[in-house]
Design an enzyme around this catalytic site. Structure first.
Site, PDB file in Angstrom:
ATOM      1  N   LYS A  32      21.010   1.635  33.887  1.00 22.93           N
ATOM      2  CA  LYS A  32      19.905   1.838  34.822  1.00 22.93           C
ATOM      3  C   LYS A  32      20.101   0.893  35.993  1.00 22.93           C
ATOM      4  O   LYS A  32      20.024  -0.330  35.849  1.00 22.93           O
ATOM      5  CB  LYS A  32      18.564   1.585  34.137  1.00 22.93           C
ATOM      6  CG  LYS A  32      17.364   1.776  35.065  1.00 22.93           C
ATOM      7  CD  LYS A  32      16.051   1.500  34.342  1.00 22.93           C
ATOM      8  CE  LYS A  32      14.870   1.587  35.307  1.00 22.93           C
ATOM      9  NZ  LYS A  32      13.584   1.256  34.640  1.00 22.93           N
ATOM     10  N   TYR A  67      20.371  -2.359  31.663  1.00 23.40           N
ATOM     11  CA  TYR A  67      19.333  -2.287  32.704  1.00 23.40           C
ATOM     12  C   TYR A  67      19.453  -3.502  33.614  1.00 23.40           C
ATOM     13  O   TYR A  67      19.181  -4.621  33.208  1.00 23.40           O
ATOM     14  CB  TYR A  67      17.974  -2.231  32.008  1.00 23.40           C
ATOM     15  CG  TYR A  67      16.738  -2.187  32.861  1.00 23.40           C
ATOM     16  CD1 TYR A  67      16.771  -1.872  34.219  1.00 23.40           C
ATOM     17  CD2 TYR A  67      15.498  -2.426  32.275  1.00 23.40           C
ATOM     18  CE1 TYR A  67      15.609  -1.827  34.972  1.00 23.40           C
ATOM     19  CE2 TYR A  67      14.324  -2.381  33.017  1.00 23.40           C
ATOM     20  CZ  TYR A  67      14.379  -2.085  34.362  1.00 23.40           C
ATOM     21  OH  TYR A  67      13.227  -2.042  35.104  1.00 23.40           O
ATOM     22  N   VAL A  84      15.502   7.048  35.854  1.00 20.43           N
ATOM     23  CA  VAL A  84      14.460   6.518  34.978  1.00 20.43           C
ATOM     24  C   VAL A  84      13.266   6.285  35.891  1.00 20.43           C
ATOM     25  O   VAL A  84      13.261   5.366  36.700  1.00 20.43           O
ATOM     26  CB  VAL A  84      14.896   5.231  34.266  1.00 20.43           C
ATOM     27  CG1 VAL A  84      13.763   4.712  33.380  1.00 20.43           C
ATOM     28  CG2 VAL A  84      16.147   5.468  33.436  1.00 20.43           C
ATOM     29  N   THR A  98       7.621  -0.686  32.958  1.00 23.60           N
ATOM     30  CA  THR A  98       6.407   0.082  33.217  1.00 23.60           C
ATOM     31  C   THR A  98       5.475   0.063  32.018  1.00 23.60           C
ATOM     32  O   THR A  98       4.257   0.171  32.165  1.00 23.60           O
ATOM     33  CB  THR A  98       6.771   1.527  33.596  1.00 23.60           C
ATOM     34  OG1 THR A  98       7.747   1.505  34.641  1.00 23.60           O
ATOM     35  CG2 THR A  98       5.558   2.306  34.074  1.00 23.60           C
TER      36      THR A  98
END
Length: 302
Positions: free
Chosen positions: A172, A144, A214, A55
């Site tokens: 994540k 992740y 998240v 992001t």
């Protein structure tokens, strides 16, 4: 009688916002605005913040810009929130160095994405993450997995091989399935704290053992996400479900095209001049912006 399942710890809290990176009119990183936005997100219920993740547009940030962002956000929030640095790379040496620098700059943790494009095999993934963990043993890591972006998925059995690294504490999960959470818990036990990497799957994932999210949507609906998770953890599943359903239109609008294009537009609609994404990402088209504005306005009426 079956014993209750062990719940995982929450090393970074329940709501971790994957922060956008603000740019000024010249396209440079706006560090003062990043600090103000970070404070706002904490005030809206975020326990932690990720800087320079997906992001945060890490692919179009230099390592120097990423380090400056980390320092600005760290200074802005002080000890009021956990700050994680995105330090992943598809080059192990780069990821190792970035993680060391993040630790030295005061990060509370590192979000380390599965290597992208070069598609390493599972033994290569294990070696990659072990090298990062051993390079900064004092820094907690969140692995992740986002195969839709990386073209490579880390198997739960590979994650389990890393459980002897004390600082591999969380994961994540962004493969888009709740099955990943169950598979990770079965492979790694409750020692691994799993976070949803998909806003729309937060409640389903928590119901099968994830500890939080998240989040992208917490830029604009942080209090509601916080309330949903808190309600579920306090045993009020009906309230959590109502909030989950109420938030679905916002989640859908925020992922109508590539993240972070919509969430930057949403912040602009809320008065935050965070700029447009850097190329090759593009601004949100007018029709999608109109739909997003209508969706956000409708939520404010509920």
């Amino acid at each position: 009688m079956t014993s209750p399942a062990a719940l995982s710890p929450t090393p970074f809290g329940r709501v971790v916002t994957a922060m956008v990176t603000p740019f000024d009119d010249s396209g440079a990183v706006d560090l003062p605005l990043a600090g103000r936005l970070a404070r706002h997100l904490v005030e809206q219920g975020s326990d932690g913040l990720v800087v320079s993740g997906t992001t945060g547009e890490s692919p179009t940030l230099s390592w120097q810009e990423q380090l400056q962002l980390l320092q600005a956000v760290r200074e802005a929030v002080g000890s009021d929130a956990q700050v994680l640095a995105g330090t992943g790379s598809n080059c192990t040496a780069e990821a190792v160095e970035a993680t060391r620098q993040a630790a030295a700059a005061g990060a509370d943790g590192a979000l380390v994405v599965v290597p992208y494009y070069n598609k390493p095999p599972q033994d290569g993934l294990a070696a990659h993450f072990r090298a990062i963990a051993e390079a900064a043993p004092e820094l907690p890591l969140m692995l992740y997995n986002i195969p839709g972006r990386t073209g490579c998925s880390m198997a739960p059995e590979t994650v389990a091989q890393l459980m002897d690294c004390p600082n591999v504490v969380s994961f994540k999960a962004a493969s888009g399935t709740t099955e990943e959470v169950t598979a990770l818990r079965l492979a790694c036990s409750s020692k691994l704290a799993i976070y949803s990497g998909d806003d729309g799957l937060t409640l389903p994932m928590i119901s099968v053992g994830a500890v939080g999210v998240v989040s992208v949507a917490s830029h604009v609906v942080g209090p509601q996400i916080r309330a949903m998770i808190d309600a579920y953890m306090q045993g009020d599943a009906a309230v959590a479900l109502a909030l989950h359903e109420q938030l679905q239109p916002v989640f859908k609008a925020l992922f109508a095209t590539t993240n972070p294009i919509p969430v930057k537009a949403a912040l602009q609609l809320n008065g935050w001049s965070v700029g447009d994404p850097r190329p090759p990402l593009s601004p949100l088209p007018d029709d999608m912006r109109s739909t997003l504005a209508q969706t956000m306005a409708a939520l404010r009426q509920t």
